[in-house]
Structures are given as structure tokens and as C-alpha cells.
Design an enzyme around this catalytic site. Structure first.
Site, PDB file in Angstrom:
ATOM      1  CB  ALA A  24      -0.842   0.145   1.053  1.00 40.55           C
ATOM      2  CB  THR A  28       0.477   6.133   0.789  1.00 43.71           C
ATOM      3  OG1 THR A  28       1.620   5.964   0.710  1.00 43.71           O
ATOM      4  CG2 THR A  28      -0.261   4.899   1.396  1.00 43.71           C
ATOM      5  CB  ILE A 105      -6.687  -3.825  -6.102  1.00 42.86           C
ATOM      6  CG1 ILE A 105      -7.355  -2.869  -5.140  1.00 42.86           C
ATOM      7  CG2 ILE A 105      -6.273  -5.182  -5.241  1.00 42.86           C
ATOM      8  CD1 ILE A 105      -8.556  -2.922  -4.449  1.00 42.86           C
ATOM      9  CG  ASP A 106      -3.181   1.162  -7.225  1.00 39.09           C
ATOM     10  OD1 ASP A 106      -2.332   0.934  -8.183  1.00 39.09           O
ATOM     11  OD2 ASP A 106      -2.828   1.217  -5.998  1.00 39.09           O
ATOM     12  CG  HIS A 121      -3.969  -8.825  -2.666  1.00 40.06           C
ATOM     13  ND1 HIS A 121      -3.334  -8.140  -1.670  1.00 40.06           N
ATOM     14  CD2 HIS A 121      -3.683 -10.307  -2.173  1.00 40.06           C
ATOM     15  CE1 HIS A 121      -2.698  -8.882  -0.612  1.00 40.06           C
ATOM     16  NE2 HIS A 121      -3.005 -10.200  -1.100  1.00 40.06           N
ATOM     17  CB  CYS A 129     -21.728 -11.235 -14.574  1.00 40.00           C
ATOM     18  SG  CYS A 129     -23.384 -12.076 -14.415  1.00 40.00           S
ATOM     19  CB  CYS A 153     -27.564 -12.711 -17.390  1.00 38.88           C
ATOM     20  SG  CYS A 153     -26.254 -12.770 -16.038  1.00 38.88           S
ATOM     21  CB  THR A 191       4.504  -4.099   1.860  1.00 35.45           C
ATOM     22  OG1 THR A 191       3.744  -5.130   2.723  1.00 35.45           O
ATOM     23  CG2 THR A 191       5.863  -4.670   1.546  1.00 35.45           C
ATOM     24  CB  SER A 192       3.568  -3.661   7.507  1.00 37.53           C
ATOM     25  OG  SER A 192       2.381  -4.093   7.143  1.00 37.53           O
TER      26      SER A 192
END
Length: 239
Positions: A24, A28, A105-106, A121, A129, A153, A191-192
Site C-alpha cells: 500500500a 499512498t 489493486i489500483d 490481490h 458477472c 443476465c 509494505t509491513s
């Protein structure tokens, strides 16, 4: 700090199979907050912690509430790549970096120009769908009112992101492991290393140099050849 950054730059110059493993903290600086950083207004708006809302069982049982959180806290469509994203893309273009492995996920690594990206992720840019598997882009999800439904659908559309209680994609994991195994330099950044099984993938590294860049200490600091407690933008901006 200047000596550490100089050493970082020297390591980049002397290695040609670099892999970047990021979390993350990479995004940021593009204005995307870590969802674990619950602000003071959070509990006034939501009755559950983020990890609960972002679980598979919560998504199934409370789909509307899931999407309320998802829209408010997980989608930042106007965010732009920052210094780190751009530097990594250039390293790949220059033949220095072989892969980016991200927990984000960006889609900002791809927006910066990186080609070989393993999204552990998933991505907000892919949505399917659950009934007929039709694909929908991010704009469709953003413009949907409440729970997004398939216009073919009528099925519920689910983001192609890995929720808590769900497994990682085998093909993505295998590709990430292969690159980590073959790397001569592994950079862990932003990342931690608290989220498993993703964090466990770095155990496959057998290369020359392990670099950890994070504002706060991580469990791998003691094993690293170089540890820099600073912002990623400051470090990658020196390249």
C-alpha cells in the site's frame, strides 16, 4: 540517509534481474490511503472493521454494504502514477527490472508503463458477472447505483479482487514465485509484510541483495542487506 540512498542506487546499477515487491505504501503518495488506516470518521459511517467488510462471507451476506464501502474506500479512479511507479516502469524499460509484484489493486503500475506486473490481490479495473461471467470495466462499477448488476443476465457483478477468505490466483502466484526465485536483487517497498500468503512469497528469494524500503520497521529488516526507513518517492526519486 544520503549514504543509504547512494548505496541503493549503486545496487540498482550492479543488478539486472531486479524484482520489486510492493504494498500500500507505493500508492499512498498518489493519494490512495491504506484502508487499514481507519480515520476518525470511519466508525461513524461503518458498523464493521475494514477486514470484515472486505471478506468473502460479508460480500455474500451484505453485498450492498460491501459496495458502499468499496465505492467510498477502494476506488480512486482519478489517482495518477507517482515517482515510484514511473521509476519502476523505466527500470523495466531499461532492462534492469524483470517484474513488479504488487498487493495493490489500483492498476497504477500499468498506468505508469510497467508491462510485467503480477497483481496478487487482483484489480479494480476488472469486474465479472457471477452468473454469465461477462466483463465490466471500472467505469461501469463507478456509475452503478447500489449493487452493480449485469446488463446481459441481471447477475451480480463482483470485482476481480481477492477478498479475505479467498485464495490467490494460482497462475499469478506461480509467476511471482518464478521471478522472485530468479531475481538477483529483491526490493520490498511500502509494505509491513503483514498480509499472508502474499508476504510469504519473498521466502523464495535466493539472490544477491535484499532491500527493504518502508517508513516503519518490517519483520524482514534483520535479513536485509539494505534497510531504508523513508518514503519510496524520496528513494526512487534519486535514481
Amino acid at each position: 540517509m544520503d549514504n543509504q540512498i547512494k548505496l541503493f542506487c549503486d545496487m540498482i546499477q550492479t543488478h539486472n534481474r531486479i524484482v520489486f515487491f510492493g504494498g500500500a505504501g507505493v500508492s499512498t503518495e498518489s493519494g490512495i490511503p491504506d484502508f487499514r488506516s481507519v480515520d476518525g470518521l470511519y466508525h461513524q459511517e461503518y458498523d464493521y472493521p475494514p477486514e470484515t467488510i472486505l471478506s468473502h462471507s460479508f460480500y455474500i451476506r451484505h453485498t450492498a454494504e460491501f459496495y458502499r464501502f468499496y465505492h467510498n474506500k477502494m476506488i480512486y479512479a482519478d489517482a495518477a502514477p507517482n515517482t515510484t511507479h514511473l521509476a519502476l516502469a523505466k527500470l523495466e524499460k531499461d532492462g534492469k527490472l524483470s517484474a513488479v509484484i504488487t498487493q495493490n489493486i489500483d492498476g497504477l503500475h500499468q498506468a505508469a508503463g510497467s508491462q510485467n506486473v503480477f497483481e496478487l490481490h487482483g484489480s479494480v479495473h476488472r469486474n465479472f458477472c457471477e452468473k454469465c461471467h461477462a466483463f465490466y470495466d471500472l467505469s461501469y462499477i463507478r456509475n452503478a447505483q447500489g449493487v452493480p448488476l449485469c446488463n446481459k443476465c441481471g447477475g451480480t457483478i463482483k470485482p476481480d479482487v481477492v477478498l479475505y477468505e479467498e485464495g490467490l490466483d494460482d497462475t499469478v502466484v506461480e509467476g511471482a514465485i518464478s521471478h522472485i526465485r530468479n531475481a538477483d536483487c529483491l526490493i520490498i517497498g511500502g509494505t509491513s509484510l503483514a498480509v499472508y500468503p502474499a508476504a510469504g512469497l519473498i521466502d523464495y528469494f535466493r539472490g544477491d541483495k535484499l532491500i527493504v524500503i518502508n517508513k516503519t520497521p518490517s519483520p524482514r529488516d534483520s535479513r536485509a542487506d539494505l534497510v531504508i526507513h523513508a518514503s519510496l518517492g524520496e528513494v526512487f526519486g534519486a535514481l
